[in-house]
Design a protein around this motif. Structure first.
Motif, PDB file in Angstrom:
ATOM      1  N   ASP A  14       0.813  -1.206   0.000  1.00 30.61           N
ATOM      2  CA  ASP A  14       0.000   0.000   0.000  1.00 30.61           C
ATOM      3  C   ASP A  14       0.856   1.268   0.000  1.00 30.61           C
ATOM      4  OD1 ASP A  14      -2.768   0.163  -0.163  1.00 30.61           O
ATOM      5  OD2 ASP A  14      -2.751   1.350   1.712  1.00 30.61           O
ATOM      6  N   LYS A  17       2.559   1.578  -3.370  1.00 27.87           N
ATOM      7  CA  LYS A  17       1.598   1.987  -4.399  1.00 27.87           C
ATOM      8  C   LYS A  17       1.350   3.499  -4.313  1.00 27.87           C
ATOM      9  CE  LYS A  17      -2.850   0.953  -4.245  1.00 27.87           C
ATOM     10  NZ  LYS A  17      -4.049   0.111  -4.084  1.00 27.87           N
ATOM     11  N   LYS A  18       1.131   3.988  -3.108  1.00 23.15           N
ATOM     12  CA  LYS A  18       0.862   5.430  -2.931  1.00 23.15           C
ATOM     13  C   LYS A  18       2.060   6.263  -3.373  1.00 23.15           C
ATOM     14  CE  LYS A  18      -2.560   5.173   0.741  1.00 23.15           C
ATOM     15  NZ  LYS A  18      -2.522   4.643   2.092  1.00 23.15           N
ATOM     16  N   ILE A  21       2.301   6.371  -7.202  1.00 26.09           N
ATOM     17  CA  ILE A  21       1.274   7.245  -7.780  1.00 26.09           C
ATOM     18  C   ILE A  21       1.656   8.721  -7.592  1.00 26.09           C
ATOM     19  CG2 ILE A  21      -1.146   7.979  -7.519  1.00 26.09           C
ATOM     20  CD1 ILE A  21      -1.720   4.951  -6.941  1.00 26.09           C
ATOM     21  N   LYS A  28      -1.955   5.321 -12.042  1.00 25.68           N
ATOM     22  CA  LYS A  28      -3.050   5.513 -11.081  1.00 25.68           C
ATOM     23  C   LYS A  28      -3.549   4.171 -10.543  1.00 25.68           C
ATOM     24  CE  LYS A  28      -6.533   6.057 -14.736  1.00 25.68           C
ATOM     25  NZ  LYS A  28      -5.822   5.903 -15.955  1.00 25.68           N
ATOM     26  N   SER A  29      -4.323   4.254  -9.478  1.00 29.06           N
ATOM     27  CA  SER A  29      -4.846   2.995  -8.932  1.00 29.06           C
ATOM     28  C   SER A  29      -6.328   2.880  -9.274  1.00 29.06           C
ATOM     29  CB  SER A  29      -4.668   2.953  -7.417  1.00 29.06           C
ATOM     30  OG  SER A  29      -5.565   3.829  -6.814  1.00 29.06           O
ATOM     31  N   THR A  47     -10.330   3.387  -2.308  1.00 28.15           N
ATOM     32  CA  THR A  47      -9.460   2.261  -1.939  1.00 28.15           C
ATOM     33  C   THR A  47     -10.149   0.954  -2.321  1.00 28.15           C
ATOM     34  OG1 THR A  47     -10.339   2.351   0.321  1.00 28.15           O
ATOM     35  CG2 THR A  47      -8.222   3.404  -0.069  1.00 28.15           C
ATOM     36  N   THR A  78     -11.652  -8.030  -9.179  1.00 30.36           N
ATOM     37  CA  THR A  78     -11.357  -6.953 -10.130  1.00 30.36           C
ATOM     38  C   THR A  78     -12.522  -6.787 -11.089  1.00 30.36           C
ATOM     39  OG1 THR A  78      -9.041  -7.626 -10.022  1.00 30.36           O
ATOM     40  CG2 THR A  78      -9.660  -6.160 -11.827  1.00 30.36           C
ATOM     41  N   ILE A  92      -2.008   1.403 -14.798  1.00 27.48           N
ATOM     42  CA  ILE A  92      -2.717   1.116 -13.543  1.00 27.48           C
ATOM     43  C   ILE A  92      -1.811   0.310 -12.647  1.00 27.48           C
ATOM     44  CG2 ILE A  92      -4.716  -0.047 -12.528  1.00 27.48           C
ATOM     45  CD1 ILE A  92      -5.758   0.125 -15.553  1.00 27.48           C
ATOM     46  N   ILE A  93      -1.820   0.652 -11.368  1.00 28.97           N
ATOM     47  CA  ILE A  93      -1.083  -0.162 -10.399  1.00 28.97           C
ATOM     48  C   ILE A  93      -2.104  -0.746  -9.435  1.00 28.97           C
ATOM     49  CG2 ILE A  93      -0.501   1.817  -8.886  1.00 28.97           C
ATOM     50  CD1 ILE A  93       2.253   0.339  -8.465  1.00 28.97           C
ATOM     51  N   LYS A  94      -2.043  -2.053  -9.237  1.00 31.41           N
ATOM     52  CA  LYS A  94      -3.068  -2.701  -8.417  1.00 31.41           C
ATOM     53  C   LYS A  94      -2.428  -3.733  -7.509  1.00 31.41           C
ATOM     54  CE  LYS A  94      -7.841  -4.302  -9.063  1.00 31.41           C
ATOM     55  NZ  LYS A  94      -7.954  -5.332  -8.093  1.00 31.41           N
ATOM     56  N   ASP A  95      -2.987  -3.792  -6.312  1.00 32.18           N
ATOM     57  CA  ASP A  95      -2.493  -4.716  -5.307  1.00 32.18           C
ATOM     58  C   ASP A  95      -3.397  -5.947  -5.342  1.00 32.18           C
ATOM     59  OD1 ASP A  95      -2.698  -5.937  -2.785  1.00 32.18           O
ATOM     60  OD2 ASP A  95      -2.780  -4.058  -1.680  1.00 32.18           O
TER      61      ASP A  95
END
Ligand code: 5GP
Length: 186
Positions: A14, A17-18, A21, A28-29, A47, A78, A92-95
């Motif tokens: 997290d 990721k922040k 960005i 972006k997320s 979130t 997703t 896109i960045i995703k956890d």
């Protein structure tokens, strides 16, 4: 392009990721869908999109979800619509966990995926979980530690495996990876 960040809870996904960005304006997320209850720090719609179990199951039935998994008795997934829309204009960045990553690698054919796994030593993980701002319960900590070995066993599917022992260093390596991979996606 979709950048997937995996690693057990507490690995620093997290925070990283922040930071990414903040530093990269084209990244972006997107929110995942989940049935878990919001925690302190969660922003509904940003979130996560918080759904009831019935609403989530309806979306599965209607084929509105690329992949989903159950963690700690809650659904996470997703949304096809959200990912497709967002991928049209930017990175896109995703956890996402290991199972979700495996499914997305098999189902997403039109979007380039770059997968990154963040490793953290098990004893350090316990320490980080105990000190999280959202204060997980002892039971929750045990559940998450049990997940550790499973996730570690899947690291072979990842493009990049990084040890997150220095936040600044990890963020700058990931930034470089994204820059280089996006050049190849042109
Ligand atoms: P948390 O409840 O701590 O925010 O997340 C729990 C787990 O759910 C994490 O391992 C996270 O990677 C995973 N997760 C979050 N979003 C998704 C998603 O869209 N799909 C899947 N399969 N897992 C997700």
């Amino acid at each position: 392009m979709l950048v997937i960040l995996s690693g057990v809870a507490g690995a620093g996904k997290d925070t990283i990721k922040k930071e990414i960005i903040k530093r990269m304006e084209n990244v972006k997320s997107i929110p995942s869908l989940t049935t878990r209850t919001p925690r302190e720090g969660d922003i509904p719609g940003k979130t996560y999109i918080f759904l009831t179990k019935e609403e989530f199951e309806e979306k599965i039935k209607n084929d509105e979800i690329y992949e989903y998994d159950i963690h700690h008795n809650n659904y996470y997934g997703t949304s096809k619509k959200i990912l497709n829309e967002a991928s049209k204009n930017g990175i896109i960045i995703k956890d996402i966990d290991v199972n979700g990553t495996e499914s997305l690698k098999n189902t997403l054919k039109d979007i380039k995926i770059v997968t990154i796994f963040l490793r953290v030593p098990k004893e350090e993980l316990r320490h980080r979980l105990e000190n999280r701002v959202d204060k997980p319960s002892e039971g929750e900590i045990i559940l998450r530690l049990n997940r550790f070995d499973y996730e570690e066993s899947k690291i072979g599917i990842y493009d990049y495996v990084l040890k997150n022992d220095d936040l600044e260093k990890t963020v700058s390596i990931i930034q470089k990876i994204i820059e280089e991979e996006s050049k190849l996606d042109k």
